[in-house]
Design a protein around this motif. Structure first.
Motif, PDB file in Angstrom:
ATOM      1  N   THR A 128     -18.888  26.108 -60.804  1.00 45.85           N
ATOM      2  CA  THR A 128     -17.981  26.708 -61.776  1.00 45.85           C
ATOM      3  C   THR A 128     -17.769  25.744 -62.923  1.00 45.85           C
ATOM      4  O   THR A 128     -17.509  24.578 -62.715  1.00 45.85           O
ATOM      5  CB  THR A 128     -16.625  27.020 -61.117  1.00 45.85           C
ATOM      6  N   ALA A 150     -10.645  33.929 -66.180  1.00 43.70           N
ATOM      7  CA  ALA A 150     -11.780  33.695 -65.288  1.00 43.70           C
ATOM      8  C   ALA A 150     -12.868  34.698 -65.638  1.00 43.70           C
ATOM      9  O   ALA A 150     -12.666  35.906 -65.497  1.00 43.70           O
ATOM     10  CB  ALA A 150     -11.366  33.843 -63.839  1.00 43.70           C
ATOM     11  N   LEU A 162     -16.130  36.241 -64.524  1.00 38.84           N
ATOM     12  CA  LEU A 162     -16.765  36.375 -63.218  1.00 38.84           C
ATOM     13  C   LEU A 162     -18.281  36.501 -63.327  1.00 38.84           C
ATOM     14  O   LEU A 162     -18.793  37.036 -64.308  1.00 38.84           O
ATOM     15  CB  LEU A 162     -16.193  37.582 -62.487  1.00 38.84           C
ATOM     16  N   ASN A 163     -18.972  36.055 -62.299  1.00 35.75           N
ATOM     17  CA  ASN A 163     -20.428  36.144 -62.290  1.00 35.75           C
ATOM     18  C   ASN A 163     -20.911  37.585 -62.138  1.00 35.75           C
ATOM     19  O   ASN A 163     -22.090  37.863 -62.278  1.00 35.75           O
ATOM     20  CB  ASN A 163     -21.030  35.231 -61.217  1.00 35.75           C
ATOM     21  N   THR A 164     -20.009  38.523 -61.896  1.00 35.04           N
ATOM     22  CA  THR A 164     -20.346  39.938 -61.817  1.00 35.04           C
ATOM     23  C   THR A 164     -20.253  40.616 -63.182  1.00 35.04           C
ATOM     24  O   THR A 164     -20.537  41.801 -63.309  1.00 35.04           O
ATOM     25  CB  THR A 164     -19.402  40.666 -60.849  1.00 35.04           C
ATOM     26  N   GLU A 188     -13.898  40.099 -65.908  1.00 30.73           N
ATOM     27  CA  GLU A 188     -12.991  38.994 -66.193  1.00 30.73           C
ATOM     28  C   GLU A 188     -11.630  39.300 -65.612  1.00 30.73           C
ATOM     29  O   GLU A 188     -11.264  40.468 -65.437  1.00 30.73           O
ATOM     30  CB  GLU A 188     -12.873  38.724 -67.689  1.00 30.73           C
ATOM     31  N   LEU A 245     -11.141  32.294 -56.439  1.00 31.80           N
ATOM     32  CA  LEU A 245     -11.816  32.532 -57.720  1.00 31.80           C
ATOM     33  C   LEU A 245     -13.020  31.624 -57.947  1.00 31.80           C
ATOM     34  O   LEU A 245     -14.011  32.054 -58.530  1.00 31.80           O
ATOM     35  CB  LEU A 245     -10.845  32.316 -58.883  1.00 31.80           C
ATOM     36  N   LEU A 284     -16.532  32.820 -57.383  1.00 29.20           N
ATOM     37  CA  LEU A 284     -16.874  34.047 -58.104  1.00 29.20           C
ATOM     38  C   LEU A 284     -16.944  33.865 -59.605  1.00 29.20           C
ATOM     39  O   LEU A 284     -17.470  34.733 -60.306  1.00 29.20           O
ATOM     40  CB  LEU A 284     -15.817  35.125 -57.808  1.00 29.20           C
ATOM     41  N   ALA A 285     -16.391  32.783 -60.118  1.00 24.25           N
ATOM     42  CA  ALA A 285     -16.251  32.624 -61.568  1.00 24.25           C
ATOM     43  C   ALA A 285     -17.329  31.729 -62.141  1.00 24.25           C
ATOM     44  O   ALA A 285     -17.691  30.709 -61.574  1.00 24.25           O
ATOM     45  CB  ALA A 285     -14.884  32.054 -61.896  1.00 24.25           C
TER      46      ALA A 285
END
Length: 64
Positions: free
Chosen positions: A3, A30, A32-34, A37, A52, A55-56
């Motif tokens: 991160t 944050a 997110l890798n998806t 936010e 977090l 995932l961030a």
């Protein structure tokens, strides 16, 4: 994946952004890798930080 912690360039400086958990002013963004936010007040950012981080992609802290 690591991160990245960055300066608050993407966090909006106006007070219209509100924490996703409560109605306090958002201070932490944050990304997110998806592709999504999340925004949090400092209290909820600290509370959810461990969840977090995996995932961030970026977590940014806004100025006070």
């Amino acid at each position: 994946m690591t991160t990245a912690f960055a300066t608050p360039n993407d966090l909006r400086s106006d007070t219209s952004e509100r924490c996703d958990r409560c109605s306090a002013e958002a201070k932490v963004l944050a990304l997110l890798n998806t592709g999504g936010e999340l925004v949090f007040c400092r209290h909820h950012a600290r509370e959810h930080r461990a969840a977090l981080e995996p995932l961030a992609l970026i977590i940014e802290h806004g100025a006070d």
